[in-house]
Design an enzyme around this catalytic site. Sequence first.
Site, PDB file in Angstrom:
ATOM      1  N   MET A   1       0.851  -1.314  -0.116  1.00  0.00           N
ATOM      2  CA  MET A   1      -0.030   0.167  -0.037  1.00  0.00           C
ATOM      3  C   MET A   1       0.916   1.172   0.024  1.00  0.00           C
ATOM      4  O   MET A   1       0.389   2.212   0.328  1.00  0.00           O
ATOM      5  CB  MET A   1      -1.125  -0.016   1.167  1.00  0.00           C
ATOM      6  CG  MET A   1      -1.726  -1.153   1.043  1.00  0.00           C
ATOM      7  SD  MET A   1      -3.467  -0.930   2.258  1.00  0.00           S
ATOM      8  CE  MET A   1      -2.800  -0.722   3.741  1.00  0.00           C
TER       9      MET A   1
ATOM     10  N   HIS B   1       9.506  -3.131   3.426  1.00  0.00           N
ATOM     11  CA  HIS B   1       8.913  -3.238   2.015  1.00  0.00           C
ATOM     12  C   HIS B   1      10.256  -3.746   1.092  1.00  0.00           C
ATOM     13  O   HIS B   1      10.225  -4.571   0.333  1.00  0.00           O
ATOM     14  CB  HIS B   1       8.129  -2.179   1.512  1.00  0.00           C
ATOM     15  CG  HIS B   1       7.041  -2.040   2.201  1.00  0.00           C
ATOM     16  ND1 HIS B   1       6.958  -0.852   2.708  1.00  0.00           N
ATOM     17  CD2 HIS B   1       5.628  -2.417   2.271  1.00  0.00           C
ATOM     18  CE1 HIS B   1       5.406  -0.510   3.276  1.00  0.00           C
ATOM     19  NE2 HIS B   1       4.752  -1.596   2.964  1.00  0.00           N
TER      20      HIS B   1
ATOM     21  N   LYS C   1       4.738  -9.884   9.211  1.00  0.00           N
ATOM     22  CA  LYS C   1       4.254  -8.768  10.153  1.00  0.00           C
ATOM     23  C   LYS C   1       2.813  -8.916  10.344  1.00  0.00           C
ATOM     24  O   LYS C   1       2.007  -8.691  11.312  1.00  0.00           O
ATOM     25  CB  LYS C   1       4.590  -7.271   9.925  1.00  0.00           C
ATOM     26  CG  LYS C   1       3.699  -6.328  10.427  1.00  0.00           C
ATOM     27  CD  LYS C   1       4.560  -4.901  10.540  1.00  0.00           C
ATOM     28  CE  LYS C   1       3.584  -4.063  11.283  1.00  0.00           C
ATOM     29  NZ  LYS C   1       2.580  -3.829  10.547  1.00  0.00           N
ATOM     30  N   ASP C   2       2.283  -9.221   8.985  1.00  0.00           N
ATOM     31  CA  ASP C   2       0.851  -9.400   9.032  1.00  0.00           C
ATOM     32  C   ASP C   2       0.630 -11.161   8.989  1.00  0.00           C
ATOM     33  O   ASP C   2      -0.004 -11.603   7.717  1.00  0.00           O
ATOM     34  CB  ASP C   2       0.326  -8.891   7.620  1.00  0.00           C
ATOM     35  CG  ASP C   2       0.465  -7.427   7.661  1.00  0.00           C
ATOM     36  OD1 ASP C   2      -0.520  -6.526   8.374  1.00  0.00           O
ATOM     37  OD2 ASP C   2       1.626  -6.746   7.000  1.00  0.00           O
TER      38      ASP C   2
ATOM     39  N   ARG D   1       2.348   3.088   8.987  1.00  0.00           N
ATOM     40  CA  ARG D   1       1.551   3.956   9.744  1.00  0.00           C
ATOM     41  C   ARG D   1       2.521   4.461  10.939  1.00  0.00           C
ATOM     42  O   ARG D   1       1.951   5.404  11.674  1.00  0.00           O
ATOM     43  CB  ARG D   1       0.510   2.870  10.566  1.00  0.00           C
ATOM     44  CG  ARG D   1      -0.579   2.569   9.672  1.00  0.00           C
ATOM     45  CD  ARG D   1      -1.698   1.863  10.384  1.00  0.00           C
ATOM     46  NE  ARG D   1      -2.830   1.549   9.554  1.00  0.00           N
ATOM     47  CZ  ARG D   1      -3.099   0.590   8.838  1.00  0.00           C
ATOM     48  NH1 ARG D   1      -2.008  -0.350   8.836  1.00  0.00           N
ATOM     49  NH2 ARG D   1      -4.199   0.659   8.253  1.00  0.00           N
TER      50      ARG D   1
HETATM   51  P1  AMP Z   1       1.479  -2.804   3.700  1.00  0.00           P
HETATM   52  O1  AMP Z   1       2.177  -1.729   2.467  1.00  0.00           O
HETATM   53  O2  AMP Z   1       1.591  -2.647   4.871  1.00  0.00           O
HETATM   54  O3  AMP Z   1       0.004  -3.424   2.966  1.00  0.00           O
HETATM   55  O4  AMP Z   1       2.642  -4.006   3.266  1.00  0.00           O
HETATM   56  C1  AMP Z   1       2.987  -4.662   2.134  1.00  0.00           C
HETATM   57  C2  AMP Z   1       3.489  -5.921   2.455  1.00  0.00           C
HETATM   58  O5  AMP Z   1       5.014  -5.556   3.088  1.00  0.00           O
HETATM   59  C3  AMP Z   1       2.733  -6.930   3.248  1.00  0.00           C
HETATM   60  O6  AMP Z   1       3.023  -8.339   2.775  1.00  0.00           O
HETATM   61  C4  AMP Z   1       3.459  -6.663   4.510  1.00  0.00           C
HETATM   62  O7  AMP Z   1       3.235  -7.909   5.557  1.00  0.00           O
HETATM   63  C5  AMP Z   1       4.833  -6.637   4.355  1.00  0.00           C
HETATM   64  N1  AMP Z   1       5.504  -5.642   5.467  1.00  0.00           N
HETATM   65  C6  AMP Z   1       5.004  -4.347   6.003  1.00  0.00           C
HETATM   66  N2  AMP Z   1       5.781  -4.435   7.173  1.00  0.00           N
HETATM   67  C7  AMP Z   1       6.652  -4.990   7.073  1.00  0.00           C
HETATM   68  C8  AMP Z   1       7.829  -5.335   7.960  1.00  0.00           C
HETATM   69  N3  AMP Z   1       8.223  -4.433   9.056  1.00  0.00           N
HETATM   70  N4  AMP Z   1       8.643  -6.508   7.849  1.00  0.00           N
HETATM   71  C9  AMP Z   1       8.412  -7.393   6.733  1.00  0.00           C
HETATM   72  N5  AMP Z   1       7.374  -7.216   5.982  1.00  0.00           N
HETATM   73  C10 AMP Z   1       6.706  -6.071   5.983  1.00  0.00           C
END
Ligand code: AMP
Length: 282
Positions: free
Chosen positions: A30, A37, A149-150, A187
Site C-alpha cells: 500500500m 517493504h 508482520k501481517d 503507519r
Molecule cells: P503494506 O504496505 O503495509 O500493506 O505491506 C505490504 C507488504 O509488506 C505486506 O506483505 C506486509 O506484510 C509487508 N510488510 C509490512 N511491514 C513489514 C515489516 N516490518 N517487515 C516485513 N514485511 C513487512
Amino acid sequence: MEILHTAAALQAYTENCRRAGLRLALVPTMGALHEGHLQLVRAAAQACDVVIVSIFVNPTQFNNPDDFRLYPRLPEADANMLAPAGCTVLFLPSVEEMYPKPSVMKFDFGALERVMEGTHRPGHFNGVATVVGKLFHLSRPHQAYFGQKDWQQVAIVQQMVADLAFDLELVSFPTVREADGLAMSSRNRRLPAEARTVAPRLYAALQLAAEQLRQGASAAAAQQAASAYIASEPAFTLEYFEIADAQTLQPVSGWHPGQPVVVCLAAHLGGVRLIDNIVLQP
Ligand code: AMP
C-alpha cells in the site's frame, strides 16, 4: 523501471514476460515504503527475473474511513526507492482501475478469520482477498511475497491460493524491525514523537509473553503479564493480545515443544493502530 497505471498494461506486460520464459515475482503493497517493504523487493529480485511491486491503498480493506483517509501516500518517494531495490515494474492503479464496478463477491475464510484482525476489522480480509486475487490474476506471478508482520494475512492468502488453485508460490518474509524493536510500518510515520518513544514496548511485551511461554507459563498467565506491561504505559489502548496456533490461529493453552505458536497484538497509540507478532518455533 516501468510505471504502469492500468490493468490492461500490466496484463500485456506480464504476458510478454511469461512468453519470454521469465520468472515473475509480485510484491503487493500500500506504499509509504520502508525498509521492510524493500527487503521483500530485494528477496524477490534475488529469486526472479521480473519484480512487480504494486502500490494501491485498497479502500475495500479499510473498515475505518479515517484510517483510509489518513493513510500516508508518497508515490514519488516510493518510486525513487524501488528501482535500486530491484523492482522492474511499479503498478500504480487508481481505485477506478481496480474497481471499475463495485465488487459484490464475498470471501469467507471460516475459523481463520474469526479471530484477531478478522474480528476487530470486519470486512478487512474480504477486501484483502479481493484485491490480492485481482493482483494475482493481472500479474500471474510465479512467486508472491508477503510479510510475516501481517501473520494472519499470510494465513488467509495461503488459504486462498490453495482453495482457488492459484499457480504460484507464496513466500513469507520475517518482520523487519527498527533498531529499538518496533516493527516497521507505514503507519509509524503518523506516530507523534512522544508516542514513538514508547512504541517499542509492544515488541517488548511480545518478547515477555514468549519468554514466559518458553518457561512453561500458561497462555492465560503470559497474556496477562504482557497485557499488564502494556497497560502500565497509559498511552496504549490494547485491542487484543492473543496466543494461538501459528497455522490454525486458534487459541492455545500454552506452548508445547513441537507446536509453533504465534503471539499477536493490536494496540492504539497516539491515534494510530499498530499490530505486531512473534512466533515461537519448536
Ligand atoms: P503494506 O504496505 O503495509 O500493506 O505491506 C505490504 C507488504 O509488506 C505486506 O506483505 C506486509 O506484510 C509487508 N510488510 C509490512 N511491514 C513489514 C515489516 N516490518 N517487515 C516485513 N514485511 C513487512
